[in-house]
Write a protein that holds these residues in place. Structure first.
Motif, PDB file in Angstrom:
ATOM      1  N   ARG A 311      21.457  20.271  41.131  1.00 17.09           N
ATOM      2  CA  ARG A 311      22.620  19.552  40.619  1.00 17.09           C
ATOM      3  C   ARG A 311      22.146  18.332  39.859  1.00 17.09           C
ATOM      4  NH1 ARG A 311      27.186  16.246  44.157  1.00 17.09           N
ATOM      5  NH2 ARG A 311      28.451  15.554  42.394  1.00 17.09           N
ATOM      6  N   VAL A 312      22.742  18.094  38.709  1.00 17.59           N
ATOM      7  CA  VAL A 312      22.422  16.916  37.905  1.00 17.59           C
ATOM      8  C   VAL A 312      23.692  16.101  37.733  1.00 17.59           C
ATOM      9  CG1 VAL A 312      21.566  16.053  35.702  1.00 17.59           C
ATOM     10  CG2 VAL A 312      20.586  18.140  36.676  1.00 17.59           C
ATOM     11  N   ARG A 313      23.637  14.849  38.123  1.00 11.85           N
ATOM     12  CA  ARG A 313      24.786  13.960  37.972  1.00 11.85           C
ATOM     13  C   ARG A 313      24.475  12.934  36.892  1.00 11.85           C
ATOM     14  NH1 ARG A 313      29.306  12.192  40.773  1.00 11.85           N
ATOM     15  NH2 ARG A 313      29.901  10.022  40.373  1.00 11.85           N
ATOM     16  N   GLN A 314      25.336  12.863  35.882  1.00 16.88           N
ATOM     17  CA  GLN A 314      25.205  11.864  34.826  1.00 16.88           C
ATOM     18  C   GLN A 314      26.218  10.737  35.064  1.00 16.88           C
ATOM     19  OE1 GLN A 314      24.757  13.413  30.729  1.00 16.88           O
ATOM     20  NE2 GLN A 314      25.083  15.450  31.615  1.00 16.88           N
ATOM     21  N   SER A 315      25.772   9.525  34.799  1.00 13.29           N
ATOM     22  CA  SER A 315      26.636   8.358  34.990  1.00 13.29           C
ATOM     23  C   SER A 315      27.004   7.792  33.625  1.00 13.29           C
ATOM     24  CB  SER A 315      25.931   7.310  35.862  1.00 13.29           C
ATOM     25  OG  SER A 315      25.688   7.811  37.150  1.00 13.29           O
ATOM     26  N   TRP A 316      27.897   8.488  32.947  1.00 10.64           N
ATOM     27  CA  TRP A 316      28.290   8.114  31.597  1.00 10.64           C
ATOM     28  C   TRP A 316      28.914   6.725  31.536  1.00 10.64           C
ATOM     29  CZ3 TRP A 316      27.914  10.743  26.951  1.00 10.64           C
ATOM     30  CH2 TRP A 316      27.432  12.040  27.014  1.00 10.64           C
ATOM     31  N   ARG A 317      29.879   6.507  32.401  1.00 10.36           N
ATOM     32  CA  ARG A 317      30.652   5.268  32.308  1.00 10.36           C
ATOM     33  C   ARG A 317      29.760   4.055  32.501  1.00 10.36           C
ATOM     34  NH1 ARG A 317      33.343   2.177  36.018  1.00 10.36           N
ATOM     35  NH2 ARG A 317      32.931   3.664  37.685  1.00 10.36           N
ATOM     36  N   GLN A 318      28.892   4.096  33.508  1.00 13.31           N
ATOM     37  CA  GLN A 318      28.029   2.954  33.781  1.00 13.31           C
ATOM     38  C   GLN A 318      27.005   2.741  32.659  1.00 13.31           C
ATOM     39  OE1 GLN A 318      28.744   5.404  35.898  1.00 13.31           O
ATOM     40  NE2 GLN A 318      29.984   4.313  37.424  1.00 13.31           N
ATOM     41  N   THR A 319      26.497   3.843  32.091  1.00 20.24           N
ATOM     42  CA  THR A 319      25.495   3.721  31.032  1.00 20.24           C
ATOM     43  C   THR A 319      26.108   3.158  29.754  1.00 20.24           C
ATOM     44  OG1 THR A 319      24.330   5.621  31.978  1.00 20.24           O
ATOM     45  CG2 THR A 319      23.762   4.999  29.726  1.00 20.24           C
ATOM     46  N   LEU A 320      27.291   3.643  29.396  1.00 23.36           N
ATOM     47  CA  LEU A 320      27.948   3.132  28.191  1.00 23.36           C
ATOM     48  C   LEU A 320      28.369   1.674  28.362  1.00 23.36           C
ATOM     49  CD1 LEU A 320      30.115   6.239  27.228  1.00 23.36           C
ATOM     50  CD2 LEU A 320      27.985   5.460  26.179  1.00 23.36           C
ATOM     51  N   ALA A 321      28.820   1.326  29.566  1.00 27.26           N
ATOM     52  CA  ALA A 321      29.198  -0.069  29.810  1.00 27.26           C
ATOM     53  C   ALA A 321      27.979  -0.986  29.695  1.00 27.26           C
ATOM     54  CB  ALA A 321      29.830  -0.202  31.198  1.00 27.26           C
ATOM     55  N   ARG A 322      26.843  -0.545  30.199  1.00 34.09           N
ATOM     56  CA  ARG A 322      25.636  -1.357  30.079  1.00 34.09           C
ATOM     57  C   ARG A 322      25.227  -1.526  28.614  1.00 34.09           C
ATOM     58  NH1 ARG A 322      20.339   0.394  33.332  1.00 34.09           N
ATOM     59  NH2 ARG A 322      20.669   2.317  32.178  1.00 34.09           N
ATOM     60  N   ALA A 323      25.311  -0.440  27.840  1.00 30.67           N
ATOM     61  CA  ALA A 323      24.939  -0.529  26.426  1.00 30.67           C
ATOM     62  C   ALA A 323      25.869  -1.484  25.674  1.00 30.67           C
ATOM     63  CB  ALA A 323      24.976   0.865  25.802  1.00 30.67           C
TER      64      ALA A 323
END
Length: 609
Positions: A311-323
């Motif tokens: 299983r691979v979990r991506q953390s889109w929201r946190q990564t985009l917020a950091r960027a």
């Protein structure tokens, strides 16, 4: 947890267990009546839930109980034991750091709350009617027993305590220091004449409960409330639904059990060395947490290999917020460092759904480590740390040393992480099974626990070397005190060289006054005779690796983490005279090499006619 109430009759060791659905229903009805009776009796007068606080953190330990977590190593029992450990992990979040005022009653159930799936509890082992059966929240009696043991040592008054009906091997019941609990009518309660701080934590193998407070006289006192009687202790070892083989029992479950023992890999920014390592240790069933799929979306900073992960979990929201936040902040400085720490905390929290009960090992990036440790999510698990920099305590010490050398620097003392975060990281690293890193300087801090990886060397680049004019020195970093900018400026004073300083001039716009600066070049290595980085801190020496791969000599400190490499000269951080000497030796060798390449044209004898 033991819910044999009232106590069952004693079974012979060879006598088959015959639990029935009718008997279970009767038990459930009785338990509900007892729960209602206690709820009514304590309406408006129940013990309160005590908050977590910082008091008594350094007070003496008055009572301590240490018990093993993995007491049953059988394959059939391991899933339920892993469930027990997970339930303890959830419960500890409501206990660790709690301060109980003097004279106040501590109630296990008021503090922990009801064990339900919605609150994160899973199936563990519960001792009921002489058998170990799977039930949600099972295993919490190990925690209540440890609290009881510590409370006795601390001289507390034991207001309510109930013993188990049978002794589970390896449990506190074998010492008579156990305390069973069942929501909410079988409770553990005690009070102390002085304030107490509860510390309840797990490492990979043990549960440790401590009670801290100021020393005082007094003996432990125990009384049995009339409304709940102490359970009668029976002989014999309890049977377990995981291994008893009683097919005729209605509790018997012959469905294949999900195995326990998978690993979770939780990472942040991509390093080729760490990516290669994870791909090599990944096993079937392991799970992976990444900021986003960098290979799919062409984001090299997150280009982790995902092959083989269940299983691979991506953390889109946190990564985009950091960027988004990064674009609004300066490239360096205290505000940026605070934002990076907050982003790491958010990313760590986003990975928590991967840390199911069956995850018994974690490989975690260093920046996520203190937040997972602080939340108790690594308790009861082994874990390895992917290290990319020195620990924060060591980092602070190095920056403090540099700030003493250069007290006028605006960057060397502009930020230090919160003391509690530094402490959490240090505690977590002390419990880590190993640290994994290609950075030699970081690895040296951990001795035999360090697994040192080879640096991935970049492809060599054909560069145009010196053009016959002044030697050209490249400083591949921002003009910051931690990168050794002050030492380099002192070393170059009076030397006939040109300096190409890359990055922002964080120490001030006129910092390099008095040093001849070179013009920019299409590529940072073009025309370079020497690359110099006398850093106090350098976590990612990629440009130094590129220079070495391209045959350009490098002068750097051990803090750059390169170890021994061909073409590398190492100097001590903060030693400007030694730096000057190293630079001069490299440039002298360059001149000598150029002289060897120029040979005089021999005179051609004249031939007379």
């Amino acid at each position: 947890m033991d819910t044999a109430f009232p106590a069952p009759r004693t079974l012979r060791p060879d006598e088959p267990v015959r639990h029935t659905r009718t008997g279970a229903a009767v038990f459930r009805a009785k338990a509900t009546l007892f729960q209602l009776r206690r709820a009514v009796a304590e309406m408006g007068d129940a013990p309160r839930r005590h908050p977590r606080a910082g008091e008594l953190r350094d007070a003496p330990v008055l009572g301590e109980s240490v018990t093993a977590l993995w007491t049953d190593g059988g394959a059939a029992e391991r899933p339920l034991v892993a469930g027990k450990v997970h339930n303890l992990r959830v419960a500890l979040r409501r206990l660790d750091g709690v301060v109980v005022p003097a004279g106040a009653t501590f109630s296990f159930w008021r503090q922990v709350g009801r064990a339900t799936r919605l609150r994160g509890f899973v199936r563990g082992r519960e001792l009921r009617e002489g058998c170990l059966i799977p039930t949600v929240g099972g295993g919490l009696c190990q925690l209540s027993g440890a609290l009881y043991d510590a409370a006795l040592q601390a001289g507390c008054e034991i207001v309510e305590r109930h013993a188990h009906t049978r002794g589970v091997p390896g449990s506190q019941a074998e010492r008579g220091r156990d305390a069973t609990v069942f929501w909410n009518y079988v409770d553990l309660r005690f009070r102390s004449p002085r304030p107490l701080r509860v510390e309840a934590r797990m490492d990979a193998d043990t549960l440790t409960v401590r009670l801290r407070g100021l020393p005082a006289g007094g003996e432990a006192r125990t009384r049995t409330p009339a409304r709940v009687r102490v359970l009668r202790v029976l002989g014999g070892e309890p049977r377990s639904c995981g291994s008893c083989g009683q097919d005729e029992c209605f509790r018997h479950d012959d469905r294949p059990r999900e195995p326990a023992g998978r690993a979770a890999h939780l990472v942040d920014e991509w390093w080729p060395e760490l990516d290669r390592y994870l791909a090599g240790v990944r096993r079937p069933g392991d799970v992976l947490g990444i900021p986003l799929d960098g290979r799919r979306f062409r984001r090299p900073a997150y280009a982790w290999t995902t092959d083989g992960a269940a299983r691979v979990r991506q953390s889109w929201r946190q990564t985009l917020a950091r960027a988004w936040r990064s674009r609004r902040l300066a490239a360096q400085g205290a505000a940026r460092q605070r934002a990076l720490l907050a982003a790491a905390a958010a990313l760590a929290e986003s990975y928590l759904p991967l840390l199911r009960w069956d995850v018994t090992h974690v490989v975690v990036s260093q920046n996520l480590l203190p937040f997972l440790w602080r939340g108790g999510h690594l308790g009861g698990r082994t874990f390895d740390v992917l290290m990319s920099s020195p620990p924060m305590a060591e980092l602070h010490a190095r920056l403090d040393a540099a700030a003493r050398l250069h007290p006028g620097s605006p960057t060397l003392a502009d930020f230090r992480a919160d003391e509690s975060l530094v402490r959490d990281e240090a505690e977590a690293l002390a419990h880590a099974r190993r640290v994994v890193t290609p950075h030699r300087d970081v690895a040296a801090l951990f001795g035999e626990r360090a697994e040192v990886l080879d640096w991935v060397m970049p492809s060599p680049r054909t560069t145009r070397r010196g053009d016959g004019g002044r030697p050209r020195v490249v400083f591949p970093g921002p003009t910051a005190g931690r990168k050794g900018a002050y030492e380099l400026r002192e070393a170059l004073a009076g030397m006939e060289v040109e300096l190409r300083a890359m990055g922002s001039r964080l120490e001030g716009p006129g910092f390099w006054d008095g040093v001849r600066l070179a013009e920019p070049a299409p590529h940072w290595l073009d025309g370079a005779d020497l690359v110099v980085l006398p850093a106090f801190v350098e976590n990612r020496p990629r440009r130094l690796l590129e220079a070495l791969a391209s045959g350009v000599p490098v002068v750097a400190t051990a803090a750059c983490g390169l170890g021994d490499a061909e073409g590398l000269i190492t100097v001590d951080a903060g030693d400007a005279p030694a730096l000057r000497g190293a630079i001069q030796r490299v440039l002298d060798a360059r001149v000598a090499s150029a002289a060897e390449r120029v040979s005089p044209i021999p005179d051609t004898p004249r031939v007379s006619s």
